[in-house]
Every structure is written in structure tokens, then in C-alpha cells.
Design a protein around this motif. Structure first.
Motif, mmCIF file in Angstrom:
data_model
loop_
_atom_site.group_PDB
_atom_site.id
_atom_site.type_symbol
_atom_site.label_atom_id
_atom_site.label_comp_id
_atom_site.label_asym_id
_atom_site.label_seq_id
_atom_site.Cartn_x
_atom_site.Cartn_y
_atom_site.Cartn_z
ATOM 1 N N ILE A 193 -9.111 -12.136 47.937
ATOM 2 C CA ILE A 193 -8.892 -10.584 47.834
ATOM 3 C C ILE A 193 -9.475 -9.914 48.960
ATOM 4 O O ILE A 193 -10.841 -10.072 49.111
ATOM 5 N N ALA A 194 -8.826 -9.100 49.877
ATOM 6 C CA ALA A 194 -9.575 -8.307 50.850
ATOM 7 C C ALA A 194 -10.276 -7.023 50.409
ATOM 8 O O ALA A 194 -9.864 -6.159 49.622
ATOM 9 N N VAL A 195 -11.426 -7.010 50.930
ATOM 10 C CA VAL A 195 -12.344 -5.718 50.589
ATOM 11 C C VAL A 195 -12.316 -4.821 51.983
ATOM 12 O O VAL A 195 -12.362 -3.647 51.610
ATOM 13 N N ILE A 196 -11.910 -5.246 52.961
ATOM 14 C CA ILE A 196 -11.527 -4.637 54.139
ATOM 15 C C ILE A 196 -10.261 -5.073 54.583
ATOM 16 O O ILE A 196 -10.199 -6.144 54.828
ATOM 17 N N LYS A 197 -9.299 -4.113 54.463
ATOM 18 C CA LYS A 197 -7.706 -4.692 54.504
ATOM 19 C C LYS A 197 -7.394 -5.115 55.856
ATOM 20 O O LYS A 197 -7.420 -4.470 56.980
ATOM 21 N N TYR A 198 -6.301 -5.940 55.792
ATOM 22 C CA TYR A 198 -5.413 -6.395 56.959
ATOM 23 C C TYR A 198 -4.246 -5.519 56.780
ATOM 24 O O TYR A 198 -3.502 -5.780 55.646
ATOM 25 N N TRP A 199 -3.968 -4.750 57.626
ATOM 26 C CA TRP A 199 -2.625 -3.804 57.500
ATOM 27 C C TRP A 199 -2.244 -3.578 58.839
ATOM 28 O O TRP A 199 -2.700 -2.575 59.312
ATOM 29 N N LEU A 251 3.258 -14.496 66.041
ATOM 30 C CA LEU A 251 2.099 -15.165 65.977
ATOM 31 C C LEU A 251 1.161 -14.709 64.941
ATOM 32 O O LEU A 251 0.248 -15.287 64.500
ATOM 33 N N ILE A 252 1.765 -13.515 64.227
ATOM 34 C CA ILE A 252 0.781 -12.833 63.221
ATOM 35 C C ILE A 252 -0.567 -12.631 63.840
ATOM 36 O O ILE A 252 -1.610 -13.173 63.306
ATOM 37 N N LEU A 253 -0.682 -11.463 64.756
ATOM 38 C CA LEU A 253 -1.905 -11.108 64.992
ATOM 39 C C LEU A 253 -2.146 -9.633 64.716
ATOM 40 O O LEU A 253 -1.316 -8.765 64.669
ATOM 41 N N SER A 274 0.909 -14.774 46.472
ATOM 42 C CA SER A 274 0.557 -16.184 46.431
ATOM 43 C C SER A 274 0.871 -16.832 47.889
ATOM 44 O O SER A 274 0.554 -17.982 48.099
ATOM 45 N N SER A 275 1.139 -15.979 48.934
ATOM 46 C CA SER A 275 1.460 -16.594 50.131
ATOM 47 C C SER A 275 0.222 -16.825 50.911
ATOM 48 O O SER A 275 0.031 -17.797 51.543
ATOM 49 N N ALA A 276 -1.093 -16.300 50.526
ATOM 50 C CA ALA A 276 -2.323 -16.639 51.148
ATOM 51 C C ALA A 276 -2.823 -18.115 50.713
ATOM 52 O O ALA A 276 -3.170 -18.786 51.446
ATOM 53 N N SER A 310 0.800 -16.796 56.958
ATOM 54 C CA SER A 310 0.691 -15.504 56.460
ATOM 55 C C SER A 310 -0.548 -15.073 56.855
ATOM 56 O O SER A 310 -1.463 -15.681 56.693
ATOM 57 N N GLY A 311 -0.641 -13.919 57.259
ATOM 58 C CA GLY A 311 -2.013 -13.433 57.869
ATOM 59 C C GLY A 311 -3.131 -13.736 56.804
ATOM 60 O O GLY A 311 -4.063 -14.410 57.459
ATOM 61 N N SER A 312 -2.877 -13.217 55.726
ATOM 62 C CA SER A 312 -4.098 -13.291 54.551
ATOM 63 C C SER A 312 -4.515 -14.753 54.456
ATOM 64 O O SER A 312 -5.598 -15.008 53.831
ATOM 65 N N ALA A 313 -3.417 -15.729 54.703
ATOM 66 C CA ALA A 313 -3.584 -17.143 54.208
ATOM 67 C C ALA A 313 -5.062 -17.600 55.197
ATOM 68 O O ALA A 313 -5.550 -18.570 54.641
ATOM 69 N N SER A 365 7.702 -5.711 50.548
ATOM 70 C CA SER A 365 6.895 -6.819 50.837
ATOM 71 C C SER A 365 5.696 -6.422 51.760
ATOM 72 O O SER A 365 6.112 -5.422 52.588
ATOM 73 N N SER A 366 4.523 -7.019 51.812
ATOM 74 C CA SER A 366 3.640 -6.609 53.003
ATOM 75 C C SER A 366 4.387 -6.764 54.367
ATOM 76 O O SER A 366 3.852 -5.840 55.093
ATOM 77 N N THR A 367 5.029 -7.788 54.648
ATOM 78 C CA THR A 367 5.388 -7.904 55.946
ATOM 79 C C THR A 367 6.309 -6.843 56.390
ATOM 80 O O THR A 367 5.972 -6.200 57.396
ATOM 81 N N GLN A 419 -7.690 4.093 51.758
ATOM 82 C CA GLN A 419 -7.354 4.319 53.078
ATOM 83 C C GLN A 419 -5.753 3.648 53.190
ATOM 84 O O GLN A 419 -5.045 4.144 53.799
ATOM 85 N N PHE A 420 -6.049 2.340 52.906
ATOM 86 C CA PHE A 420 -5.063 1.556 53.016
ATOM 87 C C PHE A 420 -3.999 2.255 52.506
ATOM 88 O O PHE A 420 -2.629 2.280 52.907
ATOM 89 N N HIS A 421 -3.922 2.503 51.068
ATOM 90 C CA HIS A 421 -2.790 3.245 50.511
ATOM 91 C C HIS A 421 -2.496 4.546 51.028
ATOM 92 O O HIS A 421 -1.484 5.142 51.028
HETATM 93 C C1 DP6 Z 1 -2.554 -5.684 51.587
HETATM 94 O O1 DP6 Z 1 -0.925 -11.650 54.501
HETATM 95 O O2 DP6 Z 1 0.895 -11.180 52.814
HETATM 96 O O3 DP6 Z 1 -3.011 -7.856 50.893
HETATM 97 O O4 DP6 Z 1 0.973 -11.748 57.444
HETATM 98 O O5 DP6 Z 1 3.254 -10.593 56.801
HETATM 99 O O6 DP6 Z 1 2.258 -12.517 55.399
HETATM 100 P P1 DP6 Z 1 1.769 -11.249 56.239
HETATM 101 O O7 DP6 Z 1 1.136 -10.473 55.122
HETATM 102 P P2 DP6 Z 1 0.135 -10.566 54.062
HETATM 103 O O8 DP6 Z 1 -0.514 -9.301 53.812
HETATM 104 C C2 DP6 Z 1 -1.550 -9.001 53.190
HETATM 105 C C3 DP6 Z 1 -1.934 -7.348 53.049
HETATM 106 C C4 DP6 Z 1 -2.760 -7.042 52.018
HETATM 107 C C5 DP6 Z 1 -4.309 -7.054 52.531
HETATM 108 C C6 DP6 Z 1 -5.021 -8.096 53.000
HETATM 109 O O9 DP6 Z 1 -4.743 -9.019 52.279
HETATM 110 O O10 DP6 Z 1 -6.077 -8.006 53.965
#
Ligand code: DP6
Length: 349
Positions: free
Chosen positions: A13-19, A26-28, A123-125, A156-159, A210-212, A262-264
Motif C-alpha cells: 500500500i503506497a503512503v506516498i503515491k505513484y501516479w 518501460l513503466i517509468l 492484485s497487479s502489484a 505493473s509499476g506498483s509491483a 483502471s490505474s493505467t 492530493q492524489f485524489h
Molecule cells: C493509486 O501500479 O496499478 O495504487 O503501472 O499502470 O500497472 P500500472 O499502475 P499501478 O498503479 C498504482 C497506483 C496507485 C498508487 C500506488 O500504488 O503507488
């Protein structure tokens, strides 16, 4: 003959989010992120990978149902792992697979989530982290977890953050080929083990974006995302690292809640706007905010991913008990009400 390896990986679970991505293939990411890996009892994926000369093609089953492996994300992970495979020999079974053989042999992959996919929990992570880890074990890949995380990232990035337990940072990296965009462990699973995580699985009728695709739309249209990535997150990342190191719950909670909000806000700033939280999510936020203001220091942190489910982090077991009592009072779990169920776990792996 058939050779098999199994692995189990929890979600994070991200506490500082990837968005937001700067490179979709390459998923950067556009910023660093920090997460907590859950204990494997809840929300984890178990994957078994098998190789045999009798397999005619690569095949994969998810929760017992065959799925296509033709997508770029699976293909990228398989290619990267195959290119790093090394020779293995099992004298007892009389099996020897050379580096060259790995390129020709086919794989069968079976993956299970220990939670209902319908709950709308990411579930992708766990899925891609587990797939990459199991394949690396089977194919005798000699890379360390961080290097494997750079491969899982391409699924998947969060994976990439689920390759480690405890607190994990995904460093966005500078290289164009993504070689330095990988996860590192900030603190292991034994560090700060007072924390208790409660997930409220919030009922949702609406089909979520979807997140993507959501993050693609945010990158294309949200000015707030640009400001967040450049100005806000870099400072928050170092503050969060300090808070984790010092087990400073007030700072941890303040940063976690602010970053989720902030993410929302970025999602609302996207055109057309994306609504991941619903009324129940908002009511849960209000309850936690009021409680935190009533106490001398914050007791609970909340964070929401790309859906209405609330992830609540209590500072210790006593607070977690009180929190659960309150949640059960306001939102009794039932498939016909606001909250379907609660999942309680530790942060550690
Ligand atoms: C809101 O990792 O599911 O959970 O890289 O496109 O597969 P893709 O996206 P994904 O996005 C996760 C977004 C998030 C924030 C986070 O986990 O950091």
C-alpha cells in the motif's frame, strides 16, 4: 519431466503515491513513491511456475481460469527473465537446462489470489512481483531483489515495491532505459511493528477507471500533477523517510493522509474528472479526521488507492481495537450496506 517452483508475495500500500508515467512501455514514473508491504496472510498472490519439454507454448491460469499472455507487460517480464536465466542441473532427476535451452523451453504458470478479485483490491502489484520472483528462482537468475524489481516494474509499476517486505521506496531513476528505476528497502519488516492495518472493503456499484488509463489521462490533462511531481513529492519523500526512520507517527499520518488527498485531487483535476472515492470513503475520512483532532496527536492514518476502499493504519493495537469498534458501529459489514467486509493485517511480510 516437469520442474516446478512456487512463491508467495503480499501486496503493498503506497503512503506516498505513484501516479503518472513518463514512459508507458518501460513503466517509468513521474515521481518516487513509498509503500508498506502487508503481511502475507492477507492480500497475497501465490504463483507456481513449471517448465517441461512437453509444454508446447507458454500458458497462464489466474484463479483457475486461463488468461492470455500476449499482452506487452507479460511478454516484457518473460523476455527480461529469460535473458538472465542461467544453467541448472538436477543430477537426481537427470535434468540439465543450459542458458540456451531456457530460450526454447515453454512455461506453465498458475497464479492464485487469496482474496476475492471482486473486492476491487489491487492484485497487479502482488501478481507481477510474485511472477517475476518465481520465474527468477526457477531459471536460476542471479540478480538481487532490486534488480528483479526493475523487471516486475515492467509488469505493473506498483509491483516493483512488493519484492521487499517492510517499508519500500521506488526510486524513479534517471536513465532513459529504466535500468535505475527500481525499488529499495527503507526498513525491514521488524521495524515499527506496532502499526496495524485495517482495510474497509467499501461497496461500489460503479465500474472504476483502471490505474493505467486513469494516470494516462491525468498526465495528459492535469496541471496539478505536474506541480505535485516536481514540487510536492520530492519534499514529502524525504520527510516520509525521516518519519519512518524515527517511528514518528504524527508526521507519518499527516504525510500519508495529505498525499492520498492530493492524489485524489489530481484525479479531480483530470479532464474528464475521475472519482475513485465515494460517499462512504468521504465519511470514513471525516471520522478519522475528527478523531485525530480530538486526541493530542494523530492516532490513525488513512489512504485510498484507485477505488473507494479505505486503508487505515493505526498507531498500535489498542488504537486498532478502538478503530475497529468505531467502524463496526458506523459501518456494520454486510454486502448490502456501505462496507462489505474488513481485512485486518500487520504491515510486516
Ligand atoms: C493509486 O501500479 O496499478 O495504487 O503501472 O499502470 O500497472 P500500472 O499502475 P499501478 O498503479 C498504482 C497506483 C496507485 C498508487 C500506488 O500504488 O503507488
Amino acid at each position: 519431466w516437469v520442474l516446478m517452483v512456487s512463491a508467495q508475495t503480499p501486496t503493498n500500500i503506497a503512503v506516498i503515491k505513484y501516479w503518472g508515467k513518463s514512459d508507458e512501455t518501460l513503466i517509468l514514473p513521474v515521481n518516487d513513491s513509498i509503500s508498506v508491504t502487508l503481511d502475507p496472510g492477507h492480500l497475497c498472490t501465490t504463483t507456481t511456475v513449471a517448465v517441461s519439454p512437453s509444454f508446447e507454448q507458454d500458458r497462464m491460469w489466474l484463479n483457475g481460469k486461463e488468461i492470455s499472455l500476449s499482452g506487452g507487460r507479460y511478454q516484457n517480464c518473460l523476455r527480461e527473465i529469460r535473458s538472465r536465466a542461467s544453467e541448472i542441473e538436477d543430477k537426481k532427476k537427470g535434468i540439465r537446462i543450459t542458458k540456451k535451452d531456457w530460450g526454447k523451453l515453454h512455461l506453465h504458470i498458475a497464479s492464485y489470489n487469496n482474496f476475492p478479485t471482486a473486492a476491487g483490491l489491487a492484485s497487479s502489484a502482488a501478481g507481477f512481483a510474485c511472477l517475476v520472483f518465481a520465474l527468477a528462482k526457477l531459471m536460476n537468475v542471479k540478480e538481487d531483489e532490486s534488480q528483479l524489481s526493475a523487471i516486475a516494474r515492467q509488469g505493473s509499476g506498483s509491483a516493483c515495491r512488493s519484492l521487499f517486505g517492510g517499508f519500500v521506496k521506488w526510486i524513479m531513476g534517471k536513465e532513459e532505459n529504466g535500468s535505475d528505476s527500481l525499488a529499495v528497502q527503507l526498513a525491514d519488516e521488524k521495524h515499527w511493528d506496532d502499526l496495524v492495518i485495517i482495510i474497509a472493503v467499501v461497496s461500489s456499484r460503479q465500474k472504476e477507471t483502471s490505474s493505467t488509463s486513469g494516470m494516462r489521462e491525468s498526465v495528459d490533462t492535469s496541471l496539478l500533477l505536474q506541480h505535485r511531481a516536481k514540487e510536492v513529492v520530492p519534499k514529502r519523500i524525504s520527510q516520509m523517510e525521516e518519519a519512518i526512520k524515527n517511528q514518528d507517527f504524527p508526521s507519518f499520518a499527516q504525510l500519508t493522509c495529505a498525499d492520498s488527498n492530493q492524489f485524489h485531487a489530481v484525479c479531480l483535476d483530470t479532464s474528464p474528472p475521475i472519482f475513485y472515492m465515494n460517499d462512504t470513503s468521504h465519511r470514513i475520512i471525516s471520522i478519522v479526521e475528527k478523531w485525530n483532532r480530538f486526541e493530542e496527536t494523530p492516532q490513525v492514518a488513512y489512504t485510498f488507492d484507485a477505488g473507494p476502499n479505505a486503508v487505515l493504519i493505526a498507531r498500535n493495537r489498542k488504537t486498532a481495537t478502538l478503530l475497529l469498534q468505531r467502524l463496526l458501529y458506523y459501518f456494520p459489514p454486510n454486502p448490502d450496506t456501505d462496507v462489505d467486509s474488513y481485512i485486518i493485517g500487520d504491515k510486516s511480510i
